[in-house]
Design a protein around this motif. Sequence first.
Motif, PDB file in Angstrom:
ATOM      1  N   SER A  23       0.528  -1.465  -0.010  1.00  0.00           N
ATOM      2  CA  SER A  23       0.316   0.231   0.098  1.00  0.00           C
ATOM      3  C   SER A  23       0.641   1.021   0.564  1.00  0.00           C
ATOM      4  N   GLN A  26       2.146   2.724  -3.302  1.00  0.00           N
ATOM      5  CA  GLN A  26       1.091   3.295  -4.273  1.00  0.00           C
ATOM      6  C   GLN A  26       0.308   4.200  -3.577  1.00  0.00           C
ATOM      7  N   GLN A  27       1.776   4.753  -2.950  1.00  0.00           N
ATOM      8  CA  GLN A  27       0.951   5.981  -1.962  1.00  0.00           C
ATOM      9  C   GLN A  27       2.041   7.412  -3.155  1.00  0.00           C
ATOM     10  N   ALA A  28       1.362   7.685  -4.190  1.00  0.00           N
ATOM     11  CA  ALA A  28       3.171   8.606  -4.517  1.00  0.00           C
ATOM     12  C   ALA A  28       3.180   9.814  -3.740  1.00  0.00           C
ATOM     13  N   ALA A  29       2.409  10.695  -2.813  1.00  0.00           N
ATOM     14  CA  ALA A  29       2.683  11.397  -2.552  1.00  0.00           C
ATOM     15  C   ALA A  29       3.670  11.164  -1.311  1.00  0.00           C
ATOM     16  N   MET A  30       4.166   9.701  -1.361  1.00  0.00           N
ATOM     17  CA  MET A  30       4.965   9.291  -0.542  1.00  0.00           C
ATOM     18  C   MET A  30       6.692   9.570  -0.590  1.00  0.00           C
TER      19      MET A  30
END
Lengths: 159, 159, 159, 159
Positions: A23, A26-30
Amino acid sequence: MTAAPSSDFQPADADFAARVRGSFAQQAAMALIGAELVEVGPGRIVMTLAHSARVTQQHGFIHAGIVSTALDSACGYAAATLMPAEAGVLTIEFKVNLLAPARGPLLRIEGRVTKAGRTISVADGQAWQPHPTRAGEDQLVATITATLMTVTGRDNVRH
Amino acid sequence: MTAAPSSDFQPADADFAARVRGSFAQQAAMALIGAELVEVGPGRIVMTLAHSARVTQQHGFIHAGIVSTALDSACGYAAATLMPAEAGVLTIEFKVNLLAPARGPLLRIEGRVTKAGRTISVADGQAWQPHPTRAGEDQLVATITATLMTVTGRDNVRH
Amino acid sequence: MTAAPSSDFQPADADFAARVRGSFAQQAAMALIGAELVEVGPGRIVMTLAHSARVTQQHGFIHAGIVSTALDSACGYAAATLMPAEAGVLTIEFKVNLLAPARGPLLRIEGRVTKAGRTISVADGQAWQPHPTRAGEDQLVATITATLMTVTGRDNVRH
Amino acid sequence: MTAAPSSDFQPADADFAARVRGSFAQQAAMALIGAELVEVGPGRIVMTLAHSARVTQQHGFIHAGIVSTALDSACGYAAATLMPAEAGVLTIEFKVNLLAPARGPLLRIEGRVTKAGRTISVADGQAWQPHPTRAGEDQLVATITATLMTVTGRDNVRH
């Protein structure tokens, strides 16, 4: 009087670490803010957040919101480690206190579950950096308390 | 019983708008996340935050921390509009409640001063988006309450 | 862009006002601190809190925690007005900002629902008093944001 | 990475304990709610809060606001232990998370300084009770994060 240490948490999903790592990826923001996932334990997450010019505020420190973004993810994934495989985690609210300018070069971001409930969980976290003037010491940059919700079925899709 | 409307605030610095716009332009983090400054009034800021793939979490919505980053800046600059020209603004803490998934395509981010104090100010803000199912309506995505500090002299340099 | 006004809320329980008044009367803590219920509307509560020597802190003002206790009840009951008859309301968390010393003689305590969800609701509130130096004006003493949970069945009994 | 333990705090006022105990005795609200001061250390406070019918909410548990009132005092006095003799302490804001119904019979209330600043301090606290079903264990009832301000001179009188 002491709270149960994190090591007492019994994950409902044996594959919690792989699920959380998947997961997080999948967090592009990270990736955008320069946060990386370092450790995934039962009820506990460790991440890093790197200082770079693009995440700064007007004085050259990491923007308080960016530090908060990493802390929010750390708390959310800490709660997620204890949830069923099919569940999703949703941040209901969080509060951060900003204690020192975030200079970096690398912040250590920790999130731990304080209470794991069936529907509502609470996690606390801290952001640390090398102390700018005291060699060998760490400095507390920020703290967070986050309230998370376990979402399943249609709610999980909806959010 | 009603609070004083924002229009009653008397900025100490006549050039507050130019000062705030200049500082905002120096926040690299704002460009990184896709936030833009739209309005600068006495005790009040309006910004936009655009949805794009790079600011998302695992379900494709804007990461709660990214929304919070924009809200934090809106509150900080709302407080800054009422501060002396030589002062800096520091976020002490903030709390956000996340009420709906941030779908975009463009969020409206508002920050308003609730109390302007000599040392401590408090600002509240909201993030809105077009309602996903009710045409012509807006949906409240998130709310923030932030506590800001006026810093001057050495403190201003330090932070 | 504006939020739906409170008057748009449609209570699920036509007898919400009687139910809320009955529950309030059972809160011994309200009588203890001198809080009274004044208005009960859909998604909205107004209470008063009287200054008296027994609720003070060391400088003679009403203790911040006592103001918070009234604000918490106002938010909880505002959320309760919109819940089913058989449901109970539980405060998950709240945050208060204290903006002025609570001098009294009578504080007006308001709570309003910001978002009414099936499981999670959010309410905001304010405490006001006559301004100590500006005749005819009111002064904002404190603000609150509270997160409430609708509890039913066994959960309702348990809490 | 670990934060400095409380034992590292160096009080500026050698008589901090007497000063804090004297101020606590003047808080009429503490007697009203059944809170007692147990320990006063550098940057650390322990109190108790007793269950009694008069502090309850509609289900017979201690009202969340009453627990918060004790937690707020614990944090405020923890910060006060590290302040100069002539200074006063003011709560700017606090956030509480309520994790379990407060059954009593006696809650243990702890407050500790997380950061002691010249103007702004942050303290965290917990409320504990005997676990209702697990003999010999304690249960975490609530947590708090509070932001406190050191006030001197005219500010001290004003608040």
